[in-house]
Scaffold this motif. Structure first.
Motif, PDB file in Angstrom:
ATOM      1  N   GLU A  24       0.827  -1.206   0.000  1.00 37.11           N
ATOM      2  CA  GLU A  24       0.000   0.000   0.000  1.00 37.11           C
ATOM      3  C   GLU A  24       0.864   1.260   0.000  1.00 37.11           C
ATOM      4  O   GLU A  24       0.430   2.313  -0.486  1.00 37.11           O
ATOM      5  N   GLN A  25       2.068   1.152   0.537  1.00 38.19           N
ATOM      6  CA  GLN A  25       2.958   2.319   0.566  1.00 38.19           C
ATOM      7  C   GLN A  25       3.828   2.414  -0.686  1.00 38.19           C
ATOM      8  O   GLN A  25       4.096   3.505  -1.175  1.00 38.19           O
ATOM      9  N   THR A  26       4.284   1.263  -1.195  1.00 36.75           N
ATOM     10  CA  THR A  26       5.154   1.293  -2.367  1.00 36.75           C
ATOM     11  C   THR A  26       4.365   1.440  -3.658  1.00 36.75           C
ATOM     12  O   THR A  26       4.874   1.969  -4.655  1.00 36.75           O
ATOM     13  N   GLY A  27       3.106   0.964  -3.666  1.00 34.13           N
ATOM     14  CA  GLY A  27       2.272   1.082  -4.850  1.00 34.13           C
ATOM     15  C   GLY A  27       2.755   0.187  -5.977  1.00 34.13           C
ATOM     16  O   GLY A  27       3.638  -0.658  -5.812  1.00 34.13           O
ATOM     17  N   GLY A  28       2.190   0.408  -7.171  1.00 33.16           N
ATOM     18  CA  GLY A  28       2.588  -0.363  -8.331  1.00 33.16           C
ATOM     19  C   GLY A  28       2.277  -1.845  -8.164  1.00 33.16           C
ATOM     20  O   GLY A  28       1.449  -2.245  -7.342  1.00 33.16           O
ATOM     21  N   GLU A  29       2.940  -2.664  -8.951  1.00 35.55           N
ATOM     22  CA  GLU A  29       2.765  -4.115  -8.892  1.00 35.55           C
ATOM     23  C   GLU A  29       3.755  -4.697  -7.887  1.00 35.55           C
ATOM     24  O   GLU A  29       4.686  -5.415  -8.252  1.00 35.55           O
ATOM     25  N   THR A  30       3.557  -4.404  -6.649  1.00 38.52           N
ATOM     26  CA  THR A  30       4.445  -4.929  -5.610  1.00 38.52           C
ATOM     27  C   THR A  30       4.142  -6.395  -5.366  1.00 38.52           C
ATOM     28  O   THR A  30       2.987  -6.785  -5.181  1.00 38.52           O
ATOM     29  N   ILE A  31       5.181  -7.210  -5.361  1.00 38.14           N
ATOM     30  CA  ILE A  31       5.029  -8.641  -5.116  1.00 38.14           C
ATOM     31  C   ILE A  31       4.758  -8.857  -3.630  1.00 38.14           C
ATOM     32  O   ILE A  31       5.574  -8.490  -2.774  1.00 38.14           O
TER      33      ILE A  31
END
Length: 290
Positions: free
Chosen positions: A175-182
């Protein structure tokens, strides 16, 4: 309980021993299960820990699916670190203190973001926060990590200051890093190229200690057996006590009552006394016969 009939009291003793044995069996089985889980973990570590690294795409094709059989497996990552989105996992036990583990997102070549645990840093002497957090290398990097599943959300609901997380909860981090985080797994760093001038302290290898689970399981079995032995001892003691009580009663019945008056005894006839004349006559008779 002493007022109960003997058979009823013994039945209660045996019932208590059975209940105790069932509880011990449950706890023993739980310890056996823990021992099996630990043995499986050790077997997985032995199989994967020193294996040849494989490309991350070969074991993590998406972002959420993770094969538990790939835990501890070394994988190769290619991409760029995102230092502005770096986080610190707080209250991690290292070096005898509550340290911080440095979680740095790495954008892979396919666009997905993978969380790399680069090691740990101690808190500052005058603060609960770390004094220095070594920066990751810039530009394109090649990183080798060992796969680890994420940690569950803390049941207590505890939080952390900005830029920190209480546990390595990958969905929360995403939720903090965003994008397609694994969110299927993160990686414990083995090496990175190019190597920075300074990096966090490397994480230690997992322990190979099998744990005390097997010995605890055997102890619970012994406790169950000891419960029956104890109940048998109690019953045997009661039987011996009753025998002693019966013997005491028999002895008391055989002995005369000291408080009763003594029975009358037949007087003995007094011995007949001889006078001096009879003695003289006997002496004369004796001399005449000679």
């Amino acid at each position: 309980m002493q007022n109960l009939p003997r058979a009823g009291r013994w039945a209660i003793y045996v019932a208590l021993a059975v209940v105790f044995a069932i509880a011990c069996a449950f706890l023993s089985n739980w310890q056996f299960s823990r021992n099996q889980e630990r043995s499986a973990d050790l077997a997985l570590i032995e199989s994967n820990y020193d294996a040849e690294p494989v490309p991350v795409a070969s074991v993590l094709s998406g972002t959420t699916e993770f094969d538990p059989g790939t835990e501890w497996l070394p994988v190769l990552l290619q991409g760029r670190y995102l230092p502005d989105e770096q986080l610190l996992a707080r209250n991690r036990p290292h070096g005898g203190t509550s340290a911080f583990e440095v979680l740095t997102p790495l954008r892979l070549e396919d666009g997905r973001i993978f969380i790399v645990n680069r090691g740990w840093v101690p808190p500052a002497s005058d603060s609960s926060d770390p004094a220095v957090v070594p920066a990751p290398p810039s530009g394109e990097v090649s990183v080798t990590v060992r796969l680890r599943p994420g940690e569950p959300t803390p049941a207590s609901g505890r939080g952390a200051p900005e830029g920190q997380v209480p546990v390595i909860d990958l969905p929360a981090i995403a939720e903090q890093t965003g994008g397609e985080t694994i969110t299927a797994a993160y990686g414990l760093m083995i090496s990175e190229d190019p190597a920075p001038a300074e990096r966090p302290t490397p994480l230690t290898s997992p322990t190979e200690d099998p744990g005390p689970y097997l010995s605890y399981a055997i102890q619970w079995i012994l406790f169950a057996i000891m419960g029956f032995i104890f109940i048998g001892y109690v019953i045997k003691t009661e039987i011996a006590q009753r025998r002693e009580d019966r013997a005491d009663i028999a002895r008391e019945d055989a002995e005369p009552d000291a408080s009763a008056p003594p029975s009358p005894r037949t007087p003995r006839a007094p011995a007949r006394r001889r006078d001096a004349d009879s003695d003289a006559e006997d002496a004369i008779l004796d001399s005449a016969s000679r």
